[in-house]
Structures are given as C-alpha cells and as structure tokens.
Design a protein around this motif. Structure first.
Motif, PDB file in Angstrom:
ATOM      1  N   ALA A 156      23.949  85.810  50.565  1.00 18.96           N
ATOM      2  CA  ALA A 156      25.342  86.215  50.801  1.00 18.96           C
ATOM      3  C   ALA A 156      25.399  87.588  51.468  1.00 18.96           C
ATOM      4  CB  ALA A 156      26.114  86.223  49.485  1.00 18.96           C
ATOM      5  N   GLY A 157      24.517  88.492  51.039  1.00 25.50           N
ATOM      6  CA  GLY A 157      24.487  89.827  51.627  1.00 25.50           C
ATOM      7  C   GLY A 157      23.975  89.847  53.056  1.00 25.50           C
ATOM      8  N   ALA A 158      23.362  88.729  53.476  1.00 24.79           N
ATOM      9  CA  ALA A 158      22.884  88.595  54.856  1.00 24.79           C
ATOM     10  C   ALA A 158      23.847  87.758  55.707  1.00 24.79           C
ATOM     11  CB  ALA A 158      21.498  87.945  54.859  1.00 24.79           C
ATOM     12  N   GLY A 159      24.993  87.380  55.120  1.00 22.09           N
ATOM     13  CA  GLY A 159      26.001  86.637  55.869  1.00 22.09           C
ATOM     14  C   GLY A 159      25.987  85.139  55.662  1.00 22.09           C
ATOM     15  N   GLY A 160      25.164  84.646  54.729  1.00 22.08           N
ATOM     16  CA  GLY A 160      25.061  83.205  54.515  1.00 22.08           C
ATOM     17  C   GLY A 160      25.943  82.702  53.398  1.00 22.08           C
ATOM     18  N   PRO A 215      11.372 103.846  46.862  1.00 21.94           N
ATOM     19  CA  PRO A 215      11.614 102.765  47.818  1.00 21.94           C
ATOM     20  C   PRO A 215      11.113 103.127  49.212  1.00 21.94           C
ATOM     21  CG  PRO A 215      13.557 103.142  46.473  1.00 21.94           C
ATOM     22  CD  PRO A 215      12.602 104.266  46.177  1.00 21.94           C
ATOM     23  N   GLY A 216      10.540 102.139  49.884  1.00 21.43           N
ATOM     24  CA  GLY A 216      10.040 102.352  51.234  1.00 21.43           C
ATOM     25  C   GLY A 216      11.097 102.003  52.262  1.00 21.43           C
ATOM     26  N   GLU A 217      10.639 101.826  53.474  1.00 24.48           N
ATOM     27  CA  GLU A 217      11.563 101.494  54.558  1.00 24.48           C
ATOM     28  C   GLU A 217      12.167 100.120  54.335  1.00 24.48           C
ATOM     29  OE1 GLU A 217      11.482 100.931  59.418  1.00 24.48           O
ATOM     30  OE2 GLU A 217       9.817 101.929  58.413  1.00 24.48           O
ATOM     31  N   VAL A 218      13.476 100.025  54.545  1.00 28.26           N
ATOM     32  CA  VAL A 218      14.132  98.730  54.423  1.00 28.26           C
ATOM     33  C   VAL A 218      14.681  98.310  55.781  1.00 28.26           C
ATOM     34  CG1 VAL A 218      14.711  98.978  51.989  1.00 28.26           C
ATOM     35  CG2 VAL A 218      16.328  99.759  53.709  1.00 28.26           C
ATOM     36  N   THR A 219      14.562  97.024  56.049  1.00 30.64           N
ATOM     37  CA  THR A 219      15.069  96.451  57.294  1.00 30.64           C
ATOM     38  C   THR A 219      16.241  95.544  56.972  1.00 30.64           C
ATOM     39  OG1 THR A 219      12.847  96.469  58.246  1.00 30.64           O
ATOM     40  CG2 THR A 219      14.480  95.048  59.292  1.00 30.64           C
ATOM     41  N   PRO A 220      17.429  95.819  57.491  1.00 30.43           N
ATOM     42  CA  PRO A 220      18.558  94.918  57.251  1.00 30.43           C
ATOM     43  C   PRO A 220      18.223  93.504  57.725  1.00 30.43           C
ATOM     44  CG  PRO A 220      19.314  96.963  58.253  1.00 30.43           C
ATOM     45  CD  PRO A 220      17.817  96.969  58.342  1.00 30.43           C
ATOM     46  N   ILE A 221      18.674  92.513  56.987  1.00 28.69           N
ATOM     47  CA  ILE A 221      18.450  91.128  57.380  1.00 28.69           C
ATOM     48  C   ILE A 221      19.789  90.436  57.574  1.00 28.69           C
ATOM     49  CG2 ILE A 221      16.181  90.929  56.300  1.00 28.69           C
ATOM     50  CD1 ILE A 221      17.497  89.549  53.908  1.00 28.69           C
ATOM     51  N   SER A 222      19.783  89.435  58.438  1.00 26.41           N
ATOM     52  CA  SER A 222      21.002  88.666  58.648  1.00 26.41           C
ATOM     53  C   SER A 222      20.640  87.252  59.059  1.00 26.41           C
ATOM     54  CB  SER A 222      21.888  89.312  59.716  1.00 26.41           C
ATOM     55  OG  SER A 222      21.234  89.338  60.961  1.00 26.41           O
ATOM     56  N   VAL A 223      21.546  86.344  58.772  1.00 24.08           N
ATOM     57  CA  VAL A 223      21.309  84.937  59.074  1.00 24.08           C
ATOM     58  C   VAL A 223      21.263  84.708  60.578  1.00 24.08           C
ATOM     59  CG1 VAL A 223      22.333  84.112  56.920  1.00 24.08           C
ATOM     60  CG2 VAL A 223      23.780  84.457  58.934  1.00 24.08           C
ATOM     61  N   ASP A 276      25.631  98.715  48.711  1.00 26.64           N
ATOM     62  CA  ASP A 276      26.859  98.354  49.432  1.00 26.64           C
ATOM     63  C   ASP A 276      27.014  96.846  49.643  1.00 26.64           C
ATOM     64  OD1 ASP A 276      25.078  97.733  51.470  1.00 26.64           O
ATOM     65  OD2 ASP A 276      25.728  99.321  52.826  1.00 26.64           O
ATOM     66  N   GLY A 277      26.054  96.061  49.139  1.00 25.06           N
ATOM     67  CA  GLY A 277      26.161  94.609  49.208  1.00 25.06           C
ATOM     68  C   GLY A 277      25.418  93.965  50.356  1.00 25.06           C
ATOM     69  N   ARG A 278      24.997  94.758  51.329  1.00 22.38           N
ATOM     70  CA  ARG A 278      24.207  94.190  52.427  1.00 22.38           C
ATOM     71  C   ARG A 278      22.780  93.932  51.939  1.00 22.38           C
ATOM     72  NH1 ARG A 278      23.843  98.297  56.821  1.00 22.38           N
ATOM     73  NH2 ARG A 278      23.776  99.674  54.999  1.00 22.38           N
ATOM     74  N   SER A 279      22.121  92.966  52.538  1.00 25.48           N
ATOM     75  CA  SER A 279      20.765  92.623  52.128  1.00 25.48           C
ATOM     76  C   SER A 279      19.734  93.178  53.086  1.00 25.48           C
ATOM     77  CB  SER A 279      20.610  91.101  52.025  1.00 25.48           C
ATOM     78  OG  SER A 279      21.377  90.603  50.956  1.00 25.48           O
TER      79      SER A 279
END
Length: 265
Positions: free
Chosen positions: A226-230, A146-154, A131-134
């Motif tokens: 970019a996917g983290a908002g940067g 794939p294991g657990e993923v943690t959303p990241i953001s700036v 979906d484009g989020r990082s």
C-alpha cells in the motif's frame, strides 16, 4: 505511540529476529513440530516470536498484540493492534529454500498502515517509513543505525504482457486457471510475504492468492505494498481486504499494481 516511535522498533526487532532465525537455519539440524492445524512450526518460529513479542510488549504495552505463535491472542480483538508472523514461509525454511520472512505490522481501523518485511536469507528488507511511503533498505542492515533507503513503487503494468508472482509452496490448479485469464509475459514463484514486496517494487504486477491465509501472513506485506501505491482486494468481489476479522482468517485475495485490469474470479 507515534509512527516515528514505531518504525525504528519494528525494524530493529525484525533484524534481531532474523539473526536468531539464521542461527537455527545454518545449524546442521533443527526441530520441526506439527501444530493443531497440521501446519509445521520450528524452534526458529518460536525463538523469533519470543524475541519480537517481548520487544513489542516492553515498548508498546498498551497496544493489543496478535501473533501467530500465541493462540491465546487469536481470540482478542481491537480497532488498533500489532500483528506478527515471526517466520512466514516455514515450509521454505524447512526445505532451506530461503524465501521466508519476518513480518510485523500495525493495523488501524481494519487497515494495515505500517509494517516491515525482512527476508534474512535473501538480505532484503522492506518497510513503511513514518510518513507511510514504502522503501527498501540496502547496505549493512545495522540494527542500531538505519542505512540508505530507496523508495519503492509499483509498476505501470502492460496488460498485454503482465508479470505475475504466485506461491511457491501452495500453487494449485485454481491459481493457474485464474492467472490464465491474463496476458502473461512472465510468471514466477516465490515464498512467503515476499510476493507482496515484489509487486511493491515493480518486479511483479499481480499476485493472486487462491488459498488459505491468515492476517498475520499478509498484514506487513499489505502495508508495504500500500505504501508503494498498490492494492489488495478480495478475490470474490474486489473490495478492499480488511483486518481484525473474527479468527483473523483471510478470504482469497489479489494483490496488484493499480494499472492491472482485474479479471473476475
């Protein structure tokens, strides 16, 4: 090709290439050659490139592939292409400093829209989801599951106390002069495309690059950021950094969290 098709493939190929790179990294010795542009290349660059290229061409045969280690691909251009740096941070690799990465990205109409950055010696993997989020994947980094993923953001930066990251192998006076225009709380050095990821996770606010880079050096990290908002902009006029340029060479650029009040070059 859909993003749902793409992400599992580039994730797995990055992990497989990382294993190949670490086999060579952990050996007692490895060959280092010098390319025509005087930059170093190792057997790890070449082995990782062969693995990734074969995997991408087998799965997505109709999409243009541009990769650092295949000079013939550098003269081809298209609106949509996959771009690969199989081992970014070769100097870090040669000096056994650990800050090297595997980078695979998709560029569409001049914009890196999806990508993966894997730092095998650090055990850190960042990628864009379908979906484009990082996110950063934690855990065992199993190739098939794939294991657990943690959303990241700036970060939400404090312009009176910024966190800056700059190149470890290419830091120079021009970089320091630009950084000195800001109120800096802490400045750290890192190698390869990890710098984009440190901004993406909020571990840094600003990454200026006053030096030569190529699009394969930056596309995957740019996509993750970019996917983290940067944002990533040109150093000279602060317009967005675009891809698919002739020769795939980048101008100087700045990667940053949007809250940073950018200074003029």
């Amino acid at each position: 090709m859909t993003y749902d098709d793409l992400i599992p493939v580039i994730r797995r190929l990055a992990l497989e290439a990382g294993d190949k790179i670490m086999e060579i990294y952990d050996a007692d010795d490895f060959d280092v050659k010098v390319k025509s542009d005087s930059s170093p290349v190792t057997e790890a660059d070449e082995a990782a490139d062969a693995l990734i290229s074969a995997g991408l061409r087998a799965t997505f045969p109709d999409i243009l592939l541009v990769t650092e280690e295949q000079a013939a691909s550098h003269s081809k251009q298209g609106d949509t292409f996959l771009i690969v740096d199989p081992l970014d941070g070769t100097k870090e690799f040669i000096n056994r400093r650990g800050d090297f990465t595997v980078n695979i990205a998709l560029v569409e109409n001049g914009v890196p829209t999806r990508g993966v950055v894997y730092a095998p010696a650090r055990g850190r993997m960042f990628y864009t989801l379908a979906d484009g989020r990082s996110a950063e994947e934690t855990g065992a980094l199993d190739k098939d599951k794939p294991g657990e993923v943690t959303p990241i953001s700036v970060s939400d930066p404090d312009n009176s106390a910024l966190l800056v990251v700059a190149s470890k192998s290419h830091r120079d006076q021009a970089t320091d002069d630009y950084i000195n225009k800001y109120h800096v709380k802490d400045s750290k050095s890192a190698g390869s495309s990890l710098k984009f990821c440190l901004v993406a996770t909020g571990e840094a606010d600003l990454y200026p690059r006053v030096g030569r880079t190529m699009e394969w050096d930056t596309a995957a990290g740019h996509a993750v950021l970019a996917g983290a908002g940067g944002h990533v902009v040109r150093f000279d006029d602060h317009t967005p950094l675009t891809y698919g340029k002739e020769g795939y060479a980048n101008p100087f650029f700045i990667a940053y969290a949007p809250g940073v009040e950018l200074k003029e070059a």
